[in-house]
Scaffold this motif. Sequence first.
Motif, PDB file in Angstrom:
ATOM      1  N   ILE A  19      14.233  -1.016   3.161  1.00 54.65           N
ATOM      2  CA  ILE A  19      12.958  -1.398   3.793  1.00 54.65           C
ATOM      3  C   ILE A  19      13.166  -1.750   5.259  1.00 54.65           C
ATOM      4  O   ILE A  19      12.476  -1.263   6.147  1.00 54.65           O
ATOM      5  CB  ILE A  19      12.319  -2.595   3.044  1.00 54.65           C
ATOM      6  CG1 ILE A  19      11.978  -2.200   1.595  1.00 54.65           C
ATOM      7  CG2 ILE A  19      11.066  -3.072   3.781  1.00 54.65           C
ATOM      8  CD1 ILE A  19      11.506  -3.364   0.737  1.00 54.65           C
ATOM      9  N   ASP A  66       2.091 -14.893  -2.246  1.00 54.38           N
ATOM     10  CA  ASP A  66       1.045 -13.956  -1.843  1.00 54.38           C
ATOM     11  C   ASP A  66       1.471 -13.112  -0.641  1.00 54.38           C
ATOM     12  O   ASP A  66       0.816 -13.110   0.393  1.00 54.38           O
ATOM     13  CB  ASP A  66      -0.237 -14.740  -1.528  1.00 54.38           C
ATOM     14  CG  ASP A  66      -1.460 -13.838  -1.555  1.00 54.38           C
ATOM     15  OD1 ASP A  66      -1.321 -12.653  -1.895  1.00 54.38           O
ATOM     16  OD2 ASP A  66      -2.554 -14.333  -1.232  1.00 54.38           O
ATOM     17  N   VAL A  67       2.591 -12.409  -0.776  1.00 55.30           N
ATOM     18  CA  VAL A  67       3.009 -11.475   0.270  1.00 55.30           C
ATOM     19  C   VAL A  67       3.342 -10.145  -0.407  1.00 55.30           C
ATOM     20  O   VAL A  67       3.490 -10.101  -1.625  1.00 55.30           O
ATOM     21  CB  VAL A  67       4.252 -11.973   1.061  1.00 55.30           C
ATOM     22  CG1 VAL A  67       3.901 -13.185   1.899  1.00 55.30           C
ATOM     23  CG2 VAL A  67       5.416 -12.269   0.118  1.00 55.30           C
ATOM     24  N   ASP A  68       3.465  -9.075   0.376  1.00 52.34           N
ATOM     25  CA  ASP A  68       3.880  -7.790  -0.193  1.00 52.34           C
ATOM     26  C   ASP A  68       5.243  -7.961  -0.860  1.00 52.34           C
ATOM     27  O   ASP A  68       6.168  -8.524  -0.255  1.00 52.34           O
ATOM     28  CB  ASP A  68       3.991  -6.730   0.916  1.00 52.34           C
ATOM     29  CG  ASP A  68       2.647  -6.085   1.210  1.00 52.34           C
ATOM     30  OD1 ASP A  68       1.627  -6.580   0.701  1.00 52.34           O
ATOM     31  OD2 ASP A  68       2.628  -5.076   1.949  1.00 52.34           O
ATOM     32  N   MET A  69       5.358  -7.454  -2.085  1.00 55.25           N
ATOM     33  CA  MET A  69       6.639  -7.619  -2.780  1.00 55.25           C
ATOM     34  C   MET A  69       6.963  -6.422  -3.660  1.00 55.25           C
ATOM     35  O   MET A  69       6.077  -5.735  -4.145  1.00 55.25           O
ATOM     36  CB  MET A  69       6.644  -8.892  -3.641  1.00 55.25           C
ATOM     37  CG  MET A  69       6.754 -10.158  -2.814  1.00 55.25           C
ATOM     38  SD  MET A  69       7.136 -11.652  -3.780  1.00 55.25           S
ATOM     39  CE  MET A  69       8.902 -11.558  -3.941  1.00 55.25           C
ATOM     40  N   LEU A 110      11.483  -0.169   8.487  1.00 57.16           N
ATOM     41  CA  LEU A 110      10.458  -1.040   9.091  1.00 57.16           C
ATOM     42  C   LEU A 110      11.140  -2.213   9.806  1.00 57.16           C
ATOM     43  O   LEU A 110      11.021  -3.372   9.382  1.00 57.16           O
ATOM     44  CB  LEU A 110       9.512  -1.585   8.007  1.00 57.16           C
ATOM     45  CG  LEU A 110       8.659  -0.590   7.210  1.00 57.16           C
ATOM     46  CD1 LEU A 110       7.858  -1.329   6.132  1.00 57.16           C
ATOM     47  CD2 LEU A 110       7.711   0.191   8.119  1.00 57.16           C
ATOM     48  N   HIS A 156       3.210 -14.109   7.648  1.00 57.51           N
ATOM     49  CA  HIS A 156       2.644 -13.603   6.394  1.00 57.51           C
ATOM     50  C   HIS A 156       2.306 -12.112   6.470  1.00 57.51           C
ATOM     51  O   HIS A 156       2.580 -11.341   5.560  1.00 57.51           O
ATOM     52  CB  HIS A 156       1.384 -14.404   6.018  1.00 57.51           C
ATOM     53  CG  HIS A 156       0.588 -13.766   4.933  1.00 57.51           C
ATOM     54  ND1 HIS A 156      -0.397 -12.826   5.202  1.00 57.51           N
ATOM     55  CD2 HIS A 156       0.646 -13.885   3.590  1.00 57.51           C
ATOM     56  CE1 HIS A 156      -0.910 -12.400   4.045  1.00 57.51           C
ATOM     57  NE2 HIS A 156      -0.299 -13.038   3.058  1.00 57.51           N
ATOM     58  N   ASP A 157       1.713 -11.706   7.592  1.00 52.73           N
ATOM     59  CA  ASP A 157       1.201 -10.336   7.735  1.00 52.73           C
ATOM     60  C   ASP A 157       2.290  -9.282   7.832  1.00 52.73           C
ATOM     61  O   ASP A 157       2.003  -8.089   7.781  1.00 52.73           O
ATOM     62  CB  ASP A 157       0.325 -10.229   8.996  1.00 52.73           C
ATOM     63  CG  ASP A 157      -0.993 -10.948   8.806  1.00 52.73           C
ATOM     64  OD1 ASP A 157      -1.216 -11.506   7.715  1.00 52.73           O
ATOM     65  OD2 ASP A 157      -1.790 -10.943   9.768  1.00 52.73           O
ATOM     66  N   ARG A 158       3.517  -9.701   8.036  1.00 49.60           N
ATOM     67  CA  ARG A 158       4.573  -8.680   8.169  1.00 49.60           C
ATOM     68  C   ARG A 158       5.779  -8.963   7.289  1.00 49.60           C
ATOM     69  O   ARG A 158       6.860  -8.411   7.481  1.00 49.60           O
ATOM     70  CB  ARG A 158       4.983  -8.504   9.631  1.00 49.60           C
ATOM     71  CG  ARG A 158       5.473  -9.750  10.323  1.00 49.60           C
ATOM     72  CD  ARG A 158       5.758  -9.421  11.790  1.00 49.60           C
ATOM     73  NE  ARG A 158       6.137 -10.608  12.534  1.00 49.60           N
ATOM     74  CZ  ARG A 158       7.289 -10.732  13.178  1.00 49.60           C
ATOM     75  NH1 ARG A 158       8.165  -9.761  13.185  1.00 49.60           N
ATOM     76  NH2 ARG A 158       7.558 -11.830  13.852  1.00 49.60           N
ATOM     77  N   THR A 159       5.600  -9.840   6.316  1.00 47.03           N
ATOM     78  CA  THR A 159       6.715 -10.172   5.438  1.00 47.03           C
ATOM     79  C   THR A 159       6.694  -9.312   4.186  1.00 47.03           C
ATOM     80  O   THR A 159       5.643  -9.054   3.610  1.00 47.03           O
ATOM     81  CB  THR A 159       6.666 -11.667   5.054  1.00 47.03           C
ATOM     82  OG1 THR A 159       6.860 -12.436   6.241  1.00 47.03           O
ATOM     83  CG2 THR A 159       7.752 -12.016   4.045  1.00 47.03           C
ATOM     84  N   ILE A 160       7.880  -8.855   3.784  1.00 47.30           N
ATOM     85  CA  ILE A 160       8.035  -8.103   2.537  1.00 47.30           C
ATOM     86  C   ILE A 160       9.144  -8.776   1.736  1.00 47.30           C
ATOM     87  O   ILE A 160      10.256  -8.977   2.235  1.00 47.30           O
ATOM     88  CB  ILE A 160       8.395  -6.620   2.798  1.00 47.30           C
ATOM     89  CG1 ILE A 160       7.284  -5.958   3.640  1.00 47.30           C
ATOM     90  CG2 ILE A 160       8.604  -5.872   1.480  1.00 47.30           C
ATOM     91  CD1 ILE A 160       7.619  -4.564   4.124  1.00 47.30           C
ATOM     92  N   ASN A 177       9.357  -5.577  10.482  1.00 46.81           N
ATOM     93  CA  ASN A 177       8.906  -6.463   9.404  1.00 46.81           C
ATOM     94  C   ASN A 177       9.983  -7.491   9.062  1.00 46.81           C
ATOM     95  O   ASN A 177      11.149  -7.341   9.427  1.00 46.81           O
ATOM     96  CB  ASN A 177       8.574  -5.644   8.157  1.00 46.81           C
ATOM     97  CG  ASN A 177       7.237  -4.932   8.300  1.00 46.81           C
ATOM     98  OD1 ASN A 177       7.086  -4.043   9.121  1.00 46.81           O
ATOM     99  ND2 ASN A 177       6.259  -5.336   7.521  1.00 46.81           N
TER     100      ASN A 177
END
Lengths: 247, 357
Positions: A79, A61-64, A83, A41-45, A86
């Motif tokens: 991306i 609920d992840v960066d999108m 990164l 979760h903490d590194r998913t885009i 990620n």
Amino acid sequence: MQKVFERTPSIKECHTHYCPGCGHGIVHRLVAETIDELGIHDRTIGIAPVGCAVLAYNYMDVDMVEVPHGRAPAVATGIKRVLPGNIVFSYQGDGDLASIGAAEILHATHRAENLTVIFVNNAVYGMTGGQMAPTTLNDQVTSTSPQGRTVKHDGYPLQVSEILAVLPGSIYIERCSVYNPAQVRKTKKAIQKAFQLQIDGAEGLSLVEVLSPCPTYWRKSPVQAMKWIEQEMTKVFPLGCIKDTTL
Amino acid sequence: MSEKILMCGNEALSEAAIIAGVDAYFGYPITPQNEVPAYMARRMPQEGRVFLQSESELAAINMVFGAAAAGKLAMTSSSSPGISLMQEGISYMCAAQMPAVVVNVMRGGPGLGNISPSQGDYFQATRGGGHGDYRTIVLAPGSVQEMADLTHKAFELADLYRIVVMVLADGLLGQMMEPITLDHLKPIKTKAKPWALTGAKGRKQNIIKTLLLQGNELEVLNLKLQEVYRQIGDEQTRYDTYQVEDADIILVAYGITSKITRAAVSKARQKGIKAGWVRPITLWPFPSKVLTELAKEPRIFLAVEMSNGQMVEDVRLAVGGGGPVLFYGRAGGAVPTVDEVLEHIEKIMLPEVMKKA
Ligand SMILES: Cc1ncc(C[n+]2csc(CCOP(=O)(O)OP(=O)(O)O)c2C)c(N)n1
């Protein structure tokens, strides 16, 4: 009392805008469960497409980032290249991936980008009102094939997964569906694998195609829509692993 | 002492981008800017940064979008037809307030046109270019040195205002070589990017989006963008002048035509014609105020462009009723010569001189 099922943290507690019987909600949940189970979760885009899933970031609920129609694999490339640590996935419909974004998915695959692609094939353009997609079946009635799609006029349904499987840059491609619980479980496994390969740094692209119902624009009840996938859609888009170089 | 090096414009801008701190370059081949990707392909890996040749300009600008969304400094370069293909992506990036630099080394158009220098993309560059109500900052270098300096500046401005900055050059500036210095350029200080997508670790999810459906949220975004544009207009308008104080005729030109017109102005002075020169450095924001001021005295304005008359519209808007605004231009890859411009000045000014006498 024992709890046997609960909402996975990466899916938000909210109503969605999806029509009754739509498959997007199921696929969102499977992706979110996978993200939580793999602890990424903490590194998913994620990349949201233009299409019915454009609001995926409201539910996952992840960066999108929401990107132009069809360009998700290019944005994902941008991306992932800056990164590399990620986990980057795109979530795309069949109009998005197989039509306007055909070049982008082809070339992201051809470059062997270490990405995960969730490809939701509902055989129509849902968001714009049920027009014909490249994946629309022959004889299928849509608003832009009112007499049913014909080969003479519109050619054949496009099997993108098979095309991508030919490229050495794809490492894992599986076609699944969500028309019954057993298929949902298979889809989950495939999605897990597609993410795991990226986590492992495998050199290439993983894609899971999900045959998914659109009762609204198929003019069917949710149950009939599930049956139609099983009986009709799978004839043109056979389920199963299309490519797995890790075996 | 600063070291002089001989470089072509395309290479100069590439090295300046590297000095500024560009993290990633994405691009697709097109003449007359091919020296940029070739330079970047060699230099970016040396610096441990990203170079990637994309499958199209559509992909290139979206790769830039991705890298920018991840909080990195990204750029692409192309020439006219390729820039047309990027417009959808630029619109999205401006809506999402993504900092990035886009270089357009213009060539002759319309259509496939030719590979000769041109300034035919002024409208596209200064009016947003894509769909919707947005602007990009547009910087117009007038020399090889400025190809470097203004590309460096472009990164600073992009990062500062969270906007796409276009460096609008032409094939001549891209190809020609001049001795330049790069010593004065330093890595830019970037702003913190709490909005960047890096994975939602220890914070709430970040979302970068441009679909705004609820109530008046799209109007609110538009108002916010307009406020940023107003601020940029106040803070970043740049131009250069030459012998304007007593001038009867003022030439207005940018980019390579500014070099040509400046030489013509000097020659005109030698012939007793009081000619002056204004060079817009930012095409958007356009330096209207200086022209409005100059138009308070009775003067003739002559816009010179390698187009059929695009910037001249901004000159007319700035001058208003203040004086006649004339135009001289060559298009389709033709470059006006100093003597041609001088002849034109004489044609305008001799009857004027006669009238006064
Ligand atoms: C450049 C561009 N062309 C067309 C559209 C309109 N449009 C929005 S969604 C969509 C089709 C989406 O269909 P699909 O990818 O199959 O996803 P679904 O909605 O069925 O989930 C289209 C054509 C657009 N937004 N941008």
